[in-house]
Design a protein around this motif. Structure first.
Motif, PDB file in Angstrom:
ATOM      1  N   ARG A 291     -54.657  -6.514 -73.014  1.00 44.68           N
ATOM      2  CA  ARG A 291     -55.755  -7.124 -72.274  1.00 44.68           C
ATOM      3  C   ARG A 291     -56.347  -8.289 -73.052  1.00 44.68           C
ATOM      4  O   ARG A 291     -56.678  -9.335 -72.476  1.00 44.68           O
ATOM      5  N   ILE A 292     -56.482  -8.127 -74.364  1.00 47.21           N
ATOM      6  CA  ILE A 292     -57.034  -9.202 -75.187  1.00 47.21           C
ATOM      7  C   ILE A 292     -56.125 -10.424 -75.146  1.00 47.21           C
ATOM      8  O   ILE A 292     -56.589 -11.563 -74.995  1.00 47.21           O
ATOM      9  N   VAL A 293     -54.817 -10.190 -75.268  1.00 47.02           N
ATOM     10  CA  VAL A 293     -53.871 -11.309 -75.333  1.00 47.02           C
ATOM     11  C   VAL A 293     -53.805 -12.055 -74.009  1.00 47.02           C
ATOM     12  O   VAL A 293     -53.915 -13.291 -73.969  1.00 47.02           O
ATOM     13  N   PHE A 294     -53.677 -11.318 -72.893  1.00 46.05           N
ATOM     14  CA  PHE A 294     -53.410 -11.971 -71.610  1.00 46.05           C
ATOM     15  C   PHE A 294     -54.677 -12.349 -70.847  1.00 46.05           C
ATOM     16  O   PHE A 294     -54.642 -13.293 -70.045  1.00 46.05           O
ATOM     17  N   LEU A 295     -55.789 -11.659 -71.065  1.00 46.45           N
ATOM     18  CA  LEU A 295     -57.002 -11.956 -70.305  1.00 46.45           C
ATOM     19  C   LEU A 295     -58.060 -12.683 -71.121  1.00 46.45           C
ATOM     20  O   LEU A 295     -58.981 -13.263 -70.538  1.00 46.45           O
ATOM     21  N   THR A 296     -57.946 -12.664 -72.434  1.00 47.95           N
ATOM     22  CA  THR A 296     -58.949 -13.319 -73.264  1.00 47.95           C
ATOM     23  C   THR A 296     -58.381 -14.513 -74.023  1.00 47.95           C
ATOM     24  O   THR A 296     -58.956 -15.603 -73.989  1.00 47.95           O
ATOM     25  N   ILE A 297     -57.246 -14.327 -74.678  1.00 49.87           N
ATOM     26  CA  ILE A 297     -56.696 -15.400 -75.506  1.00 49.87           C
ATOM     27  C   ILE A 297     -55.904 -16.411 -74.679  1.00 49.87           C
ATOM     28  O   ILE A 297     -56.096 -17.627 -74.805  1.00 49.87           O
ATOM     29  N   LEU A 298     -55.006 -15.925 -73.813  1.00 48.84           N
ATOM     30  CA  LEU A 298     -54.145 -16.835 -73.062  1.00 48.84           C
ATOM     31  C   LEU A 298     -54.921 -17.843 -72.212  1.00 48.84           C
ATOM     32  O   LEU A 298     -54.589 -19.040 -72.235  1.00 48.84           O
ATOM     33  N   PRO A 299     -55.952 -17.431 -71.441  1.00 44.57           N
ATOM     34  CA  PRO A 299     -56.689 -18.443 -70.659  1.00 44.57           C
ATOM     35  C   PRO A 299     -57.336 -19.521 -71.521  1.00 44.57           C
ATOM     36  O   PRO A 299     -57.501 -20.655 -71.062  1.00 44.57           O
ATOM     37  N   ASN A 300     -57.687 -19.189 -72.754  1.00 42.84           N
ATOM     38  CA  ASN A 300     -58.331 -20.162 -73.627  1.00 42.84           C
ATOM     39  C   ASN A 300     -57.335 -21.038 -74.384  1.00 42.84           C
ATOM     40  O   ASN A 300     -57.745 -21.884 -75.174  1.00 42.84           O
TER      41      ASN A 300
ATOM     42  N   ALA B 275     -64.402  -8.372 -77.587  1.00 44.10           N
ATOM     43  CA  ALA B 275     -63.463  -7.599 -76.764  1.00 44.10           C
ATOM     44  C   ALA B 275     -62.838  -6.464 -77.575  1.00 44.10           C
ATOM     45  O   ALA B 275     -62.667  -5.349 -77.066  1.00 44.10           O
ATOM     46  N   ARG B 276     -62.540  -6.729 -78.835  1.00 48.15           N
ATOM     47  CA  ARG B 276     -62.004  -5.664 -79.688  1.00 48.15           C
ATOM     48  C   ARG B 276     -63.045  -4.565 -79.901  1.00 48.15           C
ATOM     49  O   ARG B 276     -62.733  -3.370 -79.879  1.00 48.15           O
ATOM     50  N   ALA B 277     -64.306  -4.977 -80.128  1.00 44.50           N
ATOM     51  CA  ALA B 277     -65.367  -4.003 -80.359  1.00 44.50           C
ATOM     52  C   ALA B 277     -65.602  -3.123 -79.137  1.00 44.50           C
ATOM     53  O   ALA B 277     -65.975  -1.956 -79.262  1.00 44.50           O
ATOM     54  N   LEU B 278     -65.361  -3.672 -77.949  1.00 46.86           N
ATOM     55  CA  LEU B 278     -65.540  -2.902 -76.719  1.00 46.86           C
ATOM     56  C   LEU B 278     -64.353  -1.994 -76.426  1.00 46.86           C
ATOM     57  O   LEU B 278     -64.361  -1.264 -75.428  1.00 46.86           O
ATOM     58  N   GLY B 279     -63.336  -2.030 -77.276  1.00 46.61           N
ATOM     59  CA  GLY B 279     -62.195  -1.148 -77.099  1.00 46.61           C
ATOM     60  C   GLY B 279     -61.129  -1.664 -76.161  1.00 46.61           C
ATOM     61  O   GLY B 279     -60.307  -0.873 -75.673  1.00 46.61           O
ATOM     62  N   ALA B 280     -61.108  -2.993 -75.899  1.00 46.04           N
ATOM     63  CA  ALA B 280     -60.081  -3.554 -75.023  1.00 46.04           C
ATOM     64  C   ALA B 280     -58.704  -3.399 -75.667  1.00 46.04           C
ATOM     65  O   ALA B 280     -58.556  -3.502 -76.890  1.00 46.04           O
ATOM     66  N   SER B 281     -57.713  -3.145 -74.844  1.00 40.60           N
ATOM     67  CA  SER B 281     -56.354  -2.989 -75.366  1.00 40.60           C
ATOM     68  C   SER B 281     -55.815  -4.321 -75.864  1.00 40.60           C
ATOM     69  O   SER B 281     -56.316  -5.394 -75.498  1.00 40.60           O
ATOM     70  N   ARG B 282     -54.786  -4.247 -76.695  1.00 37.35           N
ATOM     71  CA  ARG B 282     -54.188  -5.473 -77.241  1.00 37.35           C
ATOM     72  C   ARG B 282     -53.629  -6.345 -76.129  1.00 37.35           C
ATOM     73  O   ARG B 282     -53.776  -7.567 -76.149  1.00 37.35           O
TER      74      ARG B 282
END
Length: 313
Positions: free
Chosen positions: A205-214, A196-203
């Motif tokens: 978006r990473i926190v709430f859509l990638t990390i939080l669900p996991n 997600a970082r490599a694709l340029g996702a914002s911080r």
């Protein structure tokens, strides 16, 4: 590499993937239902919730109706759990008290989960001085006994059920923050977060859509276990006269009202103390059993140790 990942992200979700997710959900449900204590806790909690929702219909009497001539009357056909120090029906007050106690505990847990999860997310993802500062603040809160800290907070804010809920929510924040922080530290180094970082996702978006669900699994378990603590702490504050005030039929307040009536409660009115105490104990045990069942069902080691060709009958 970016092109390949982007194309993979654009691929539609197949029926097999959806079935796999549904199968995983069914596995978790089966694992939870195989835990007899968790299932028993779920049944007991469902009865309390049903009583709370249907309190005006389920209660046989008005919880505030007084009959001083029948003060501390014992259990009987008309009043299955007896009457209290003012002749009020204990069963009706317990049923209405379920609505107050469960709502107060749930409100405290929601406050704890929102603030604690936010602190844990920020500390675990940013690390560095932000992590050190937030965790030292949590350590300061943990340095005080929870009920003592709750008493101090309620004393500062003033007596009342709302302030008691707020105090209980505050004292449980450190445990929630630590659980979420530990999960975030583990998840933030995973490959899908790096992608997600490599694709340029914002911080954000990473926190709430990638990390939080996991990190949802430990968050759910901790919130469930915190609910039991919150119900008990709210009842304790009401027992001390800092939470719900008379004539509110809250379980802890019912016990302290019986004690305030004098020494006679120990001679003829034991039921006015026993049954509200049993309601608190049963509710707290039920929630704890559910939390233990969720923890076991969501434990990733259960999936690792499970044989691939295992079939549940």
């Amino acid at each position: 590499m970016t092109t390949l990942v982007s194309q993979a992200d654009r691929q539609p979700v197949t029926a097999g993937a959806v079935a796999g997710r549904r199968g995983g959900g069914r596995d978790l449900l089966r694992a939870f239902l195989r835990n007899r204590m968790a299932l028993a806790g779920l049944v007991v909690l469902a009865l309390f919730v049903l009583a709370a929702v249907l309190a005006p219909l389920a209660a046989p009497y008005d919880p505030s109706a007084q009959h001083l001539a029948q003060r501390f009357a014992g259990p009987g056909a008309a009043h299955p759990l007896g009457q209290d120090e003012l002749g009020r029906d204990v069963l009706s007050r317990i049923i209405h008290g379920a609505r107050i106690s469960l709502s107060a505990g749930l409100a405290a847990v929601v406050f704890t989960a929102v603030i604690g999860a936010s602190v844990g997310l920020v500390a675990g993802y940013l690390r560095g001085w932000t992590d050190a500062l937030l965790m030292r603040l949590m350590d300061i809160l943990l340095a005080f006994p929870s009920i003592l800290l709750a008493i101090v907070i309620v004393t500062v804010l003033g007596q009342g059920l709302v302030n008691a809920m707020l105090a209980v929510g505050i004292v449980n924040i450190p445990q929630m923050a630590r659980v979420v922080r530990a999960s975030v530290i583990t998840v933030r180094e995973r490959e899908y977060v790096e992608a997600a970082r490599a694709l340029g996702a914002s911080r954000r978006r990473i926190v709430f859509l990638t990390i939080l669900p996991n990190t949802a699994a430990p968050l759910i378990v901790q919130a469930t276990l915190t609910l039991a603590t919150a119900i008990l702490d709210v009842a304790a504050l009401s027992f001390l006269g800092l939470g719900a005030q008379a004539p509110t039929p809250e379980w802890g307040a019912m016990i302290t009202d019986a004690f305030r009536s004098g020494f006679g409660v120990f001679l003829t009115g034991q039921h006015a103390i026993l049954f509200p105490g049993l309601a608190i104990a049963l509710c707290v045990l039920a929630v704890n059993f559910i939390g233990d069942g969720l923890r076991d069902a969501l434990d990733p080691r259960r999936q690792i140790s499970k044989p691939r060709n295992h079939r549940s009958w």
